[in-house]
Design an enzyme around this catalytic site. Structure first.
Site, PDB file in Angstrom:
ATOM      1  N   TYR A 197       9.746  -2.902   7.764  1.00 21.12           N
ATOM      2  CA  TYR A 197       8.437  -3.512   7.758  1.00 21.12           C
ATOM      3  C   TYR A 197       7.509  -2.301   7.496  1.00 21.12           C
ATOM      4  CZ  TYR A 197       3.940  -4.065  10.256  1.00 21.12           C
ATOM      5  OH  TYR A 197       2.623  -4.623  10.630  1.00 21.12           O
ATOM      6  N   ASP A 220       9.207   5.088   2.666  1.00 20.20           N
ATOM      7  CA  ASP A 220       8.153   4.790   3.865  1.00 20.20           C
ATOM      8  C   ASP A 220       8.711   5.569   5.076  1.00 20.20           C
ATOM      9  OD1 ASP A 220       6.224   3.749   5.704  1.00 20.20           O
ATOM     10  OD2 ASP A 220       6.710   1.873   5.446  1.00 20.20           O
ATOM     11  N   LYS A 270       1.604   7.345  12.084  1.00 21.38           N
ATOM     12  CA  LYS A 270       2.221   7.693  13.417  1.00 21.38           C
ATOM     13  C   LYS A 270       1.994   9.256  13.852  1.00 21.38           C
ATOM     14  CE  LYS A 270       4.365   3.436  13.764  1.00 21.38           C
ATOM     15  NZ  LYS A 270       4.951   2.697  12.862  1.00 21.38           N
TER      16      LYS A 270
HETATM   17  C1  LIG Z   1       4.297   1.470  12.153  1.00 21.80           C
HETATM   18  C2  LIG Z   1       4.962   1.540  10.519  1.00 21.80           C
HETATM   19  C3  LIG Z   1       3.982   0.931   9.584  1.00 21.80           C
HETATM   20  C4  LIG Z   1       2.659   0.341   9.824  1.00 21.80           C
HETATM   21  O1  LIG Z   1       1.668   1.398  10.369  1.00 21.80           O
HETATM   22  P1  LIG Z   1       0.553   0.780  10.968  1.00 21.80           P
HETATM   23  O2  LIG Z   1      -0.254   2.143  11.271  1.00 21.80           O
HETATM   24  O3  LIG Z   1       0.778  -0.013  12.322  1.00 21.80           O
HETATM   25  O4  LIG Z   1      -0.475   0.089  10.345  1.00 21.80           O
HETATM   26  C5  LIG Z   1       4.407   0.983   8.228  1.00 21.80           C
HETATM   27  N1  LIG Z   1       5.688   1.408   8.041  1.00 21.80           N
HETATM   28  C6  LIG Z   1       6.496   1.558   9.061  1.00 21.80           C
HETATM   29  C7  LIG Z   1       7.960   2.148   8.656  1.00 21.80           C
HETATM   30  C8  LIG Z   1       6.221   1.878  10.228  1.00 21.80           C
HETATM   31  O5  LIG Z   1       7.139   1.997  11.107  1.00 21.80           O
END
Ligand SMILES: *Cc1c(COP(=O)(O)O)cnc(C)c1O
Length: 437
Positions: free
Chosen positions: A150, A245, A273
């Site tokens: 994701y 990511d 995060k």
């Molecule tokens: C949480 C997450 C996202 C998205 O971040 P948001 O702040 O919810 O838009 C993208 N990539 C990874 C790997 C994530 O865990």
């Protein structure tokens, strides 16, 4: 689906009804709903350290940590202080503030392959912008992502996108025209041949490969030995951009993220995060040669009214400073405690005859209700989600708050104690016994 429960749920039920009449599903992000696990979602009113409290005054040991950001626990004193003193000076200016370079310096000192960084307000924005940048840099159209990974909810990335969509049993999203995803190649994770094949078939057309270096969004699934090395070698050879990511893994699996843990250099890194310390922050960064393409220096446009927000920068700086100053103790302690927790629950399952396997990297982990092993989306999706739902509800009733989906990673932070772990394992024993009845 109202179900029987030993918790008090009156207030949370009332709040859910009210929210559901005003907000789709009563939630502002789908994974917060209890659609896949059933039962009543607790409405949280307060958190302190590793514990949270709901509107019915139930107390829980929290293993969600706001889905990753709260590695220092709820209401961490130094983070709170930083937010309050920033707020006293005004909440937003839409002009540069010193704290933006402070946070940039902190991130860059932990991630040596990042020379310049741009802050945004979410992980979604970070990955969306990183993809645009990779396309601008390579002047190519196609992107490679992996099934079950994701990367936020931008159109081009919402293809076989793991947890949130998978939990709801939908393949992608309505409202995304197929023309918008025609340049997105979704390949199986941990399969080098599939990547080689894609590069052969779309020779000189693939702008980037984006990957969660430890997947968190189909549950926790680490890369197989040498898989990330292979991605690095292939992208290098094909002059394609490798994007790690690290929105979830950055400052989580190690201070310098998965790229430090596995010693691999991506071209672009996305973060979020933890770097916001519980406030909305995302970021993307890389070598100056690539980052200098970003406006106003270069032709790749990307902007944000609240980007680099002073409160968010303050929370991020306080969090990263705390992690940096206690790096050695913190990462070894949360690794050790997580190991005890994860293995304790797994052996309780084994004793009870419940089929379960687990994946864990440092303080991120998932118990999968399948004999396993879980190495990709296909094997993750063999999990018995009904058994997970039973386990989840039993744990919640015993005061243990886990992510309400089989396909999400759980997290442990610096404020969890040995007593928290003991209670959690004891609750799991009860839950497994109840599941057999
Ligand atoms: C949480 C997450 C996202 C998205 O971040 P948001 O702040 O919810 O838009 C993208 N990539 C990874 C790997 C994530 O865990």
């Amino acid at each position: 689906m109202p179900s029987t429960t030993s918790r008090k749920v009156e207030q949370s039920r009332r709040l859910q009804e009210r929210a559901a009449s005003l907000i789709p599903g009563g939630v502002n992000s789908p994974v917060r709903g209890f659609a896949s696990v059933g039962g009543d979602p607790p409405f949280i009113v307060r958190g302190k350290g590793s514990h949270i409290f709901d509107a019915d005054e139930n107390e829980y040991i929290d293993y969600v940590g706001s889905w990753g950001p709260l590695i220092l626990g709820h209401a961490a004193p130094d983070v709170l202080d930083a937010i309050v003193s920033a707020a006293c000076n005004g909440t937003s200016f839409g002009a540069s503030t010193p704290a933006e370079a402070d946070l940039a310096e902190l991130v860059i000192s932990a991630f040596p392959h990042v020379q310049k960084i741009r802050f945004v307000s979410s992980g979604t924005e970070a990955t969306m912008s990183a993809i645009r940048l990779a396309r601008a840099y390579t002047k190519r159209k196609y992107i490679v992502k992996f099934e079950g990974c994701y990367h936020g909810h931008s159109d081009a990335l919402l293809v076989k996108a793991g947890s949130g969509v998978a939990t709801l049993g939908i393949p992608g999203s309505a409202g995304v025209p197929e023309e918008f995803t025609q340049f997105t190649l979704a390949l199986p994770f941990n399969n080098v041949k599939a990547v080689e094949y894609a590069f052969q078939k779309f020779k000189h057309q693939i702008a980037c490969v984006i990957v969660e270096p430890v997947v968190g969004n189909m549950g926790c699934v680490p890369a197989a030995d040498d898989y990330l090395v292979a991605l690095r070698l292939i992208t290098e050879r094909e002059k394609s951009v490798l994007i790690f990511d690290e929105v979830m893994t950055g400052f989580r699996v190690a201070f310098g993220g998965a790229q430090e843990l596995y010693n691999i250099r991506p071209d672009i890194t996305t973060m979020g995060k933890i770097i916001g310390g519980g406030l909305p922050v995302g970021a993307y960064g890389g070598p100056s040669e690539i980052m200098n393409l970003v406006a106003p220096l270069g032709p790749m446009y990307q902007a944000g009214t609240l980007s680099g927000n002073p409160l968010a920068m303050a929370a991020g700086c306080a969090t990263l400073r705390h992690l940096r100053d206690h790096k050695q103790e913190i990462y070894s302690r949360i690794d050790k405690l997580s190991g005890e927790l994860v293995e304790g629950v797994a052996s309780a399952a084994k004793e009870a005859g419940v089929a379960l396997c687990y994946n864990r990297v440092g303080s991120m982990f998932t118990w999968f209700f399948t004999p396993g092993p879980v190495t990709d989306w296909d094997s993750a999706s063999k999990s018995n989600t009904e058994a997970f739902g039973k386990f989840f509800r039993a744990m919640l009733d015993s005061g243990i708050y886990l992510p309400p989906s089989q396909y999400e990673a759980a997290f442990l932070g610096t404020t969890h104690t040995a007593e928290d772990i003991r209670q959690t394992i004891a609750a799991a024993k009860q839950a497994f016994a109840a599941m057999r009845r």
